[in-house]
Design an enzyme around this catalytic site. Structure first.
Site, PDB file in Angstrom:
ATOM      1  N   ASN A  83     -12.795  -3.271   2.506  1.00 43.51           N
ATOM      2  CA  ASN A  83     -13.751  -2.171   2.572  1.00 43.51           C
ATOM      3  C   ASN A  83     -14.676  -2.301   1.363  1.00 43.51           C
ATOM      4  O   ASN A  83     -14.207  -2.460   0.226  1.00 43.51           O
ATOM      5  CB  ASN A  83     -13.019  -0.831   2.552  1.00 43.51           C
ATOM      6  N   HIS A 141      -6.913  -5.778   2.123  1.00 43.63           N
ATOM      7  CA  HIS A 141      -5.769  -5.201   2.831  1.00 43.63           C
ATOM      8  C   HIS A 141      -5.224  -6.279   3.773  1.00 43.63           C
ATOM      9  O   HIS A 141      -5.948  -6.718   4.679  1.00 43.63           O
ATOM     10  CB  HIS A 141      -6.200  -4.010   3.703  1.00 43.63           C
ATOM     11  N   GLN A 174     -14.298   2.380   1.145  1.00 46.61           N
ATOM     12  CA  GLN A 174     -13.689   1.944  -0.119  1.00 46.61           C
ATOM     13  C   GLN A 174     -13.467   3.163  -1.013  1.00 46.61           C
ATOM     14  O   GLN A 174     -14.385   3.961  -1.238  1.00 46.61           O
ATOM     15  CB  GLN A 174     -14.584   0.919  -0.844  1.00 46.61           C
ATOM     16  N   VAL A 183     -11.070   2.736  -3.898  1.00 49.61           N
ATOM     17  CA  VAL A 183     -10.685   2.194  -5.215  1.00 49.61           C
ATOM     18  C   VAL A 183     -11.644   1.038  -5.505  1.00 49.61           C
ATOM     19  O   VAL A 183     -11.706   0.068  -4.734  1.00 49.61           O
ATOM     20  CB  VAL A 183      -9.225   1.701  -5.221  1.00 49.61           C
ATOM     21  N   HIS A 200     -10.021  -5.321  -3.482  1.00 47.40           N
ATOM     22  CA  HIS A 200      -8.684  -5.510  -2.899  1.00 47.40           C
ATOM     23  C   HIS A 200      -8.837  -5.849  -1.426  1.00 47.40           C
ATOM     24  O   HIS A 200      -9.631  -5.243  -0.710  1.00 47.40           O
ATOM     25  CB  HIS A 200      -7.811  -4.262  -3.071  1.00 47.40           C
ATOM     26  N   ASP A 220       0.849  -1.190   0.000  1.00 48.73           N
ATOM     27  CA  ASP A 220       0.000   0.000   0.000  1.00 48.73           C
ATOM     28  C   ASP A 220       0.885   1.240   0.000  1.00 48.73           C
ATOM     29  O   ASP A 220       1.895   1.305   0.705  1.00 48.73           O
ATOM     30  CB  ASP A 220      -0.929  -0.008   1.219  1.00 48.73           C
TER      31      ASP A 220
HETATM   32  P1  AMP Z   1      -9.738   1.412   0.097  1.00 45.11           P
HETATM   33  O1  AMP Z   1      -9.855   2.761   0.755  1.00 45.11           O
HETATM   34  O2  AMP Z   1     -10.138   0.258   0.959  1.00 45.11           O
HETATM   35  O3  AMP Z   1     -10.404   1.411  -1.260  1.00 45.11           O
HETATM   36  O4  AMP Z   1      -8.184   1.182  -0.152  1.00 45.11           O
HETATM   37  C1  AMP Z   1      -7.476   1.745  -1.221  1.00 45.11           C
HETATM   38  C2  AMP Z   1      -6.025   1.677  -0.836  1.00 45.11           C
HETATM   39  O5  AMP Z   1      -5.252   1.861  -2.001  1.00 45.11           O
HETATM   40  C3  AMP Z   1      -5.596   2.759   0.158  1.00 45.11           C
HETATM   41  O6  AMP Z   1      -5.090   2.147   1.335  1.00 45.11           O
HETATM   42  C4  AMP Z   1      -4.523   3.535  -0.599  1.00 45.11           C
HETATM   43  O7  AMP Z   1      -3.472   3.960   0.235  1.00 45.11           O
HETATM   44  C5  AMP Z   1      -4.077   2.524  -1.633  1.00 45.11           C
HETATM   45  N1  AMP Z   1      -3.509   3.063  -2.862  1.00 45.11           N
HETATM   46  C6  AMP Z   1      -4.001   4.061  -3.610  1.00 45.11           C
HETATM   47  N2  AMP Z   1      -3.229   4.250  -4.698  1.00 45.11           N
HETATM   48  C7  AMP Z   1      -2.221   3.344  -4.625  1.00 45.11           C
HETATM   49  C8  AMP Z   1      -1.092   3.029  -5.442  1.00 45.11           C
HETATM   50  N3  AMP Z   1      -0.842   3.694  -6.585  1.00 45.11           N
HETATM   51  N4  AMP Z   1      -0.257   2.044  -5.043  1.00 45.11           N
HETATM   52  C9  AMP Z   1      -0.498   1.364  -3.886  1.00 45.11           C
HETATM   53  N5  AMP Z   1      -1.545   1.609  -3.079  1.00 45.11           N
HETATM   54  C10 AMP Z   1      -2.404   2.587  -3.443  1.00 45.11           C
END
Ligand code: AMP
Length: 113
Positions: A86, A101, A93, A95, A99, A30
């Site tokens: 999430n 974590h 969430q 993204v 995914h 992350d």
């Molecule tokens: P969520 O909020 O559960 O959708 O998690 C998205 C996660 O993606 C967050 O913990 C961010 O820090 C992580 N994230 C966003 N962009 C990147 C990236 N380019 N490389 C690695 N992690 C990322």
């Protein structure tokens, strides 16, 4: 999928610190770690969230969970880690490519908040 950050990472168009890669899953650190170990595990195929993945492809769901355990073991936290999906913006969430974590390496609190 166009305009999906994690599809771009799968395609190699955006760099990531990849710790596991197989035919079905990739895992990468992350960018904003919340613990000493914080790795995201994702299916190569685009699904918006874990519910959609579980409904559409139980096999891919199992492959994702297996990969999460492999990552945790490889990171030295195989016996104590948190695996978080999430699901939905209101649950945090941000993204919308499923995914998990994999988080560990420190004491965890409950409830998570
Ligand atoms: P969520 O909020 O559960 O959708 O998690 C998205 C996660 O993606 C967050 O913990 C961010 O820090 C992580 N994230 C966003 N962009 C990147 C990236 N380019 N490389 C690695 N992690 C990322």
């Amino acid at each position: 999928m166009a305009d999906c950050l994690f599809c771009s990472i799968v395609a190699g168009d955006i760099p990531a610190d990849i710790v596991l890669s197989n035919d079905h899953v990739i895992a990468f650190r992350d960018i904003a770690p919340q613990a000493p170990v914080h790795v995201l595990v994702i299916p190569r195929e685009h699904h918006a969230n874990i519910g959609e993945l579980a409904t559409n492809s139980p096999q891919a769901t199992a492959q994702l969970l297996q990969a999460a355990q492999e990552v945790a073991a490889a990171e030295g936290i195989g016996d104590a880690y948190r695996l978080v999906f999430n699901t939905g913006a209101d649950a945090g969430q941000s993204v919308f490519h499923v995914h998990g974590h994999v988080v560990g390496g420190r004491d965890m609190n409950w409830p998570p908040g």
